[in-house]
Design a protein around this motif. Structure first.
Motif, PDB file in Angstrom:
ATOM      1  N   ASN A 277       8.853 -16.873   5.301  1.00 63.23           N
ATOM      2  CA  ASN A 277       7.599 -17.555   5.010  1.00 63.23           C
ATOM      3  C   ASN A 277       6.438 -16.917   5.773  1.00 63.23           C
ATOM      4  O   ASN A 277       5.616 -17.598   6.394  1.00 63.23           O
ATOM      5  CB  ASN A 277       7.692 -19.046   5.364  1.00 63.23           C
ATOM      6  N   THR A 278       6.382 -15.588   5.738  1.00 65.05           N
ATOM      7  CA  THR A 278       5.333 -14.873   6.444  1.00 65.05           C
ATOM      8  C   THR A 278       4.396 -14.182   5.462  1.00 65.05           C
ATOM      9  O   THR A 278       4.760 -13.889   4.329  1.00 65.05           O
ATOM     10  CB  THR A 278       5.925 -13.831   7.408  1.00 65.05           C
ATOM     11  N   LYS A 279       3.190 -13.886   5.951  1.00 65.60           N
ATOM     12  CA  LYS A 279       2.133 -13.378   5.085  1.00 65.60           C
ATOM     13  C   LYS A 279       1.838 -11.897   5.308  1.00 65.60           C
ATOM     14  O   LYS A 279       1.106 -11.291   4.532  1.00 65.60           O
ATOM     15  CB  LYS A 279       0.856 -14.197   5.298  1.00 65.60           C
ATOM     16  N   PHE A 280       2.388 -11.322   6.371  1.00 65.95           N
ATOM     17  CA  PHE A 280       2.167  -9.897   6.654  1.00 65.95           C
ATOM     18  C   PHE A 280       3.441  -9.323   7.252  1.00 65.95           C
ATOM     19  O   PHE A 280       3.981  -9.858   8.221  1.00 65.95           O
ATOM     20  CB  PHE A 280       1.009  -9.722   7.634  1.00 65.95           C
ATOM     21  N   SER A 281       3.892  -8.217   6.681  1.00 63.36           N
ATOM     22  CA  SER A 281       5.076  -7.555   7.234  1.00 63.36           C
ATOM     23  C   SER A 281       4.905  -6.054   7.159  1.00 63.36           C
ATOM     24  O   SER A 281       4.116  -5.525   6.364  1.00 63.36           O
ATOM     25  CB  SER A 281       6.336  -7.970   6.463  1.00 63.36           C
ATOM     26  N   TYR A 282       5.639  -5.367   8.011  1.00 71.41           N
ATOM     27  CA  TYR A 282       5.741  -3.910   7.918  1.00 71.41           C
ATOM     28  C   TYR A 282       7.140  -3.497   8.330  1.00 71.41           C
ATOM     29  O   TYR A 282       7.911  -4.317   8.853  1.00 71.41           O
ATOM     30  CB  TYR A 282       4.664  -3.216   8.749  1.00 71.41           C
TER      31      TYR A 282
ATOM     32  N   ASP B 119      -7.430   1.400   9.651  1.00 72.22           N
ATOM     33  CA  ASP B 119      -6.228   0.634   9.329  1.00 72.22           C
ATOM     34  C   ASP B 119      -5.872  -0.332  10.461  1.00 72.22           C
ATOM     35  O   ASP B 119      -5.553  -1.498  10.227  1.00 72.22           O
ATOM     36  CB  ASP B 119      -5.053   1.569   9.014  1.00 72.22           C
ATOM     37  N   VAL B 120      -5.969   0.142  11.709  1.00 75.00           N
ATOM     38  CA  VAL B 120      -5.662  -0.722  12.857  1.00 75.00           C
ATOM     39  C   VAL B 120      -6.635  -1.892  12.918  1.00 75.00           C
ATOM     40  O   VAL B 120      -6.245  -3.040  13.164  1.00 75.00           O
ATOM     41  CB  VAL B 120      -5.695   0.089  14.174  1.00 75.00           C
TER      42      VAL B 120
ATOM     43  N   ILE C  29       2.058   0.876  13.178  1.00 74.11           N
ATOM     44  CA  ILE C  29       2.178   0.430  11.787  1.00 74.11           C
ATOM     45  C   ILE C  29       1.706   1.546  10.860  1.00 74.11           C
ATOM     46  O   ILE C  29       0.552   1.977  10.935  1.00 74.11           O
ATOM     47  CB  ILE C  29       1.344  -0.838  11.532  1.00 74.11           C
ATOM     48  N   ALA C  30       2.592   2.001  10.005  1.00 80.56           N
ATOM     49  CA  ALA C  30       2.218   2.971   8.982  1.00 80.56           C
ATOM     50  C   ALA C  30       1.797   2.200   7.730  1.00 80.56           C
ATOM     51  O   ALA C  30       2.545   1.347   7.232  1.00 80.56           O
ATOM     52  CB  ALA C  30       3.374   3.911   8.676  1.00 80.56           C
ATOM     53  N   THR C  31       0.623   2.495   7.203  1.00 78.48           N
ATOM     54  CA  THR C  31       0.080   1.731   6.076  1.00 78.48           C
ATOM     55  C   THR C  31       1.041   1.630   4.888  1.00 78.48           C
ATOM     56  O   THR C  31       1.155   0.557   4.286  1.00 78.48           O
ATOM     57  CB  THR C  31      -1.270   2.325   5.641  1.00 78.48           C
ATOM     58  N   PRO C  32       1.762   2.703   4.500  1.00 78.55           N
ATOM     59  CA  PRO C  32       2.676   2.569   3.354  1.00 78.55           C
ATOM     60  C   PRO C  32       3.870   1.651   3.599  1.00 78.55           C
ATOM     61  O   PRO C  32       4.638   1.399   2.674  1.00 78.55           O
ATOM     62  CB  PRO C  32       3.138   4.019   3.111  1.00 78.55           C
ATOM     63  N   THR C  33       4.022   1.142   4.830  1.00 80.88           N
ATOM     64  CA  THR C  33       5.114   0.203   5.097  1.00 80.88           C
ATOM     65  C   THR C  33       4.649  -1.245   5.011  1.00 80.88           C
ATOM     66  O   THR C  33       5.456  -2.170   5.112  1.00 80.88           O
ATOM     67  CB  THR C  33       5.708   0.432   6.501  1.00 80.88           C
ATOM     68  N   VAL C  34       3.355  -1.462   4.808  1.00 78.94           N
ATOM     69  CA  VAL C  34       2.778  -2.806   4.871  1.00 78.94           C
ATOM     70  C   VAL C  34       2.916  -3.540   3.539  1.00 78.94           C
ATOM     71  O   VAL C  34       2.729  -2.960   2.468  1.00 78.94           O
ATOM     72  CB  VAL C  34       1.292  -2.724   5.269  1.00 78.94           C
ATOM     73  N   MET C  35       3.246  -4.813   3.615  1.00 82.05           N
ATOM     74  CA  MET C  35       3.141  -5.715   2.470  1.00 82.05           C
ATOM     75  C   MET C  35       2.521  -7.012   2.969  1.00 82.05           C
ATOM     76  O   MET C  35       2.873  -7.496   4.053  1.00 82.05           O
ATOM     77  CB  MET C  35       4.508  -5.986   1.835  1.00 82.05           C
TER      78      MET C  35
ATOM     79  N   PHE D 231       0.840  -1.189   0.000  1.00 83.19           N
ATOM     80  CA  PHE D 231       0.000   0.000   0.000  1.00 83.19           C
ATOM     81  C   PHE D 231       0.880   1.246   0.000  1.00 83.19           C
ATOM     82  O   PHE D 231       1.928   1.287   0.650  1.00 83.19           O
ATOM     83  CB  PHE D 231      -0.902   0.012   1.235  1.00 83.19           C
ATOM     84  N   LEU D 232       0.425   2.259  -0.729  1.00 88.00           N
ATOM     85  CA  LEU D 232       1.139   3.536  -0.738  1.00 88.00           C
ATOM     86  C   LEU D 232       0.105   4.649  -0.805  1.00 88.00           C
ATOM     87  O   LEU D 232      -0.765   4.641  -1.687  1.00 88.00           O
ATOM     88  CB  LEU D 232       2.085   3.623  -1.935  1.00 88.00           C
ATOM     89  N   ASP D 233       0.182   5.595   0.128  1.00 88.14           N
ATOM     90  CA  ASP D 233      -0.685   6.764   0.054  1.00 88.14           C
ATOM     91  C   ASP D 233      -0.139   7.726  -0.988  1.00 88.14           C
ATOM     92  O   ASP D 233       1.075   7.775  -1.246  1.00 88.14           O
ATOM     93  CB  ASP D 233      -0.784   7.444   1.420  1.00 88.14           C
TER      94      ASP D 233
END
Length: 583
Positions: free
Chosen positions: A391-396, A456-457, A428-434, A368-370
């Protein structure tokens, strides 16, 4: 387990005149009385000193002599002659504490007969002074019993082993001089459950004459042993233990670095390097979709788009969702084919825009990117490789907050539960999430479109029900803030926190997270008091304009408050509810 089982304490000894008496005395002083003590003299060459000390105890012990053959031969002789139901090894230079056997027999009652118990222990010097404690991670060893071997957590003197285990798994290998213990524990682990008892029940001595310091076989035997231990685990179990095969070998390498086992360290270095090369090669084939919601900021979105186009990872699609802007973007003016533009005729909010972008995304992973933020060039590559490694599904990631200057925001949460932190103080800042798109599809997770602040939270907390998040502590995104950003707007923070609390109290997976919700309530209480204390009419009017209430049944609220033991905190939370619902 039968009532009052007999325990055989086995003391193998070679030239033990300096310390053996302490060991025997500690065995004789056990509070558990149904024991026998076998002392096996493994061909000592100290002019009979070891024999004289042992014989001085008379019939309090059972004494055996043999030609020198190594500790394995002495232990096997004891196993052959023991009459107990359980085997407890005590090295001649170590000591038991008085309750060692009694405590372990009591602890063993919780488990079946195919259980082997081991404990924590103290460390002492040549003068019998205790100088340190060896306390293992009980939670980790309970979740991952294989770590008893893989992290070298077992000290032989702490064990309590059923005699039947030797009948089922065999005795100590007599051709081994240094690793006979772990080689046998490895065999036993295939048939018996190793259980960590979180209690210190003995002390082991460190001194210059120990086999580990004097034997020429140490390096060779340990290199062979650890190669066998490390590789005798299926890929499925490696992934279960450390989340990925790469992490299994990486973590093993970090552990082996604490030893001097050179050949196994070289093996692990090569293994980790080869796995990393393959992961980087595989990453180049992975499509990542970058979702950018857009609303009336043409100049800034160009900076955001350019930052994605400059990524070192090349297989990217950019999905721009125009949320009913007056400043329209035109698809025919966008030359790059990797950019796809979608438009809402009416403004629906950032949550709806992100949901639509997720729906249209073709990538295996979504970032995500604002529109007013930007990625650093290596952002997607580094984060994707990190996720594939683990092998993870969510990172920031950590990030840089930019206003008049750049401030580095370090999100590293070592030894902190990220889920709990997200409840009480989400950083967690949304633009750091993958994240992996399949996770959202599998559990039908979406942004809640009716919520404008705190959405977002809530989105992250929904995801964390199904997967564990990880942090990459690299500064890979610039997040720009201004006077209108939630970061600088107390009223937006208040409404966002209210929305998060509403979600938490009404969600069955989270509503009893007492400590973390209490922390968030306390922060909310301070936000509300900030406006009360300021006594600013405008702020209070805005506060009254925050619509909605906390949708929580009174019975739930009462149940929650009854779990709190701090009167001040309970009063604070009651005040929060009254303030929100206007009572």
């Amino acid at each position: 387990m039968k009532k009052n089982p007999k325990v055989s304490i086995i003391i193998p000894v070679y030239n033990g005149k300096d310390y053996m008496k302490e060991a025997i005395d500690s065995a004789l002083s056990q509070t558990y009385k149904n024991i026998e003590i076998l002392v096996i003299n493994d061909g000592s060459t100290d002019n009979g000193a070891t024999k004289r000390i042992a014989k001085s105890y008379g019939n309090k012990i059972r004494y055996f002599e043999k030609e020198n053959g190594g500790v394995s031969t002495a232990l096997n002789l004891a196993i052959k002659n023991m009459t107990g139901d359980y085997f407890s090894w005590l090295s001649h230079d170590d000591r038991y504490y008085k309750n060692k056997i009694e405590s372990q027999i009591e602890y063993l009652k919780k488990y079946d007969e195919n259980t082997i118990i081991y404990t924590d222990y103290d460390l002492m010097d040549e003068n019998s002074n205790v100088f340190a404690k060896s306390i293992k991670d009980h939670e980790e060893l309970t979740k991952k019993p294989e770590y008893a071997l893989l992290r070298g957590a077992i000290n032989g003197i702490t064990l309590l082993i059923p005699r039947k285990a030797f009948e089922d798994c065999g005795n100590f290998r007599e051709d081994l001089r240094c690793t006979q213990d772990y080689e046998l524990w490895k065999r036993m682990m295939k048939k018996y459950k190793f259980v960590h008892q979180p209690e210190i029940l003995g002390t082991t001595r460190l001194h210059k004459n120990q086999t580990g310091n004097t034997s020429p076989y140490v390096l060779k035997e340990n290199n062979d042993l650890w190669m066998n231990i490390i590789e005798d685990i299926s890929d499925e179990d490696k992934t279960r233990l450390d989340n990925s095969i790469y992490l299994y070998y990486y973590n093993m390498r970090e552990f082996i670095k604490t030893t001097n086992f050179d050949k196994i360290l070289d093996f692990l270095d090569n293994k980790v390097n080869n796995l990393e090369k393959q992961i980087k090669k595989d990453a180049k084939k992975v499509l990542v979709s970058v979702v950018i919601p857009y609303y009336n900021n043409k100049l800034e979105i160009q900076r955001a788009i350019n930052s994605v186009l400059k990524q070192t990872h090349k297989l990217i699609e950019i999905i721009i969702v125009d949320d009913g802007s007056n400043e329209r973007l035109e698809q025919n003016k966008i030359k790059n084919k990797s950019i796809k533009l979608y438009r809402f005729e009416k403004n629906k909010g950032v949550s709806a825009a992100r949901n639509y972008g997720i729906e249209k995304a073709k990538g295996d992973y979504i970032a995500f990117l604002d529109a007013d933020d930007e990625f650093m060039p290596q952002k997607i590559e580094n984060q994707l490789i990190y996720m594939l490694k683990t092998n993870t599904k969510f990172s920031y990631t950590s990030y840089m907050r930019c206003n008049y200057n750049e401030v580095k925001i370090n999100c590293d949460c070592e030894n902190i539960n990220i889920k709990n932190k997200c409840i009480s103080n989400c950083d967690i800042a949304t633009p750091t999430v993958m994240l992996e798109k399949r996770l959202l599809e599998k559990y039908n997770i979406k942004y809640k479109e009716k919520i404008h602040y705190g959405e977002d939270v809530i989105f992250y907390l929904e995801i964390f029900k199904y997967t564990n998040p990880i942090i990459l502590n690299e500064y890979l995104t610039k997040v720009y803030v201004d006077i209108n950003s939630a970061f600088n707007n107390k009223m937006k923070q208040i409404e966002g926190t209210k929305n998060i609390l509403t979600y938490l109290f009404n969600d069955e997976d989270y509503n009893m997270q007492i400590v973390e919700i209490s922390k968030l309530c306390y922060e909310f209480y301070k936000m509300l008091n900030f406006h009360d204390d300021d006594n600013q009419k405008n702020s209070n009017e805005k506060l009254q304009q925050i619509n909605g209430t906390l949708l929580i049944e009174q019975s739930k609220l009462k149940k929650y408050l009854n779990t709190l033991h701090t009167k001040g905190l309970k009063y604070c939370i009651i005040r929060v509810f009254k303030k929100i619902i206007g009572k």
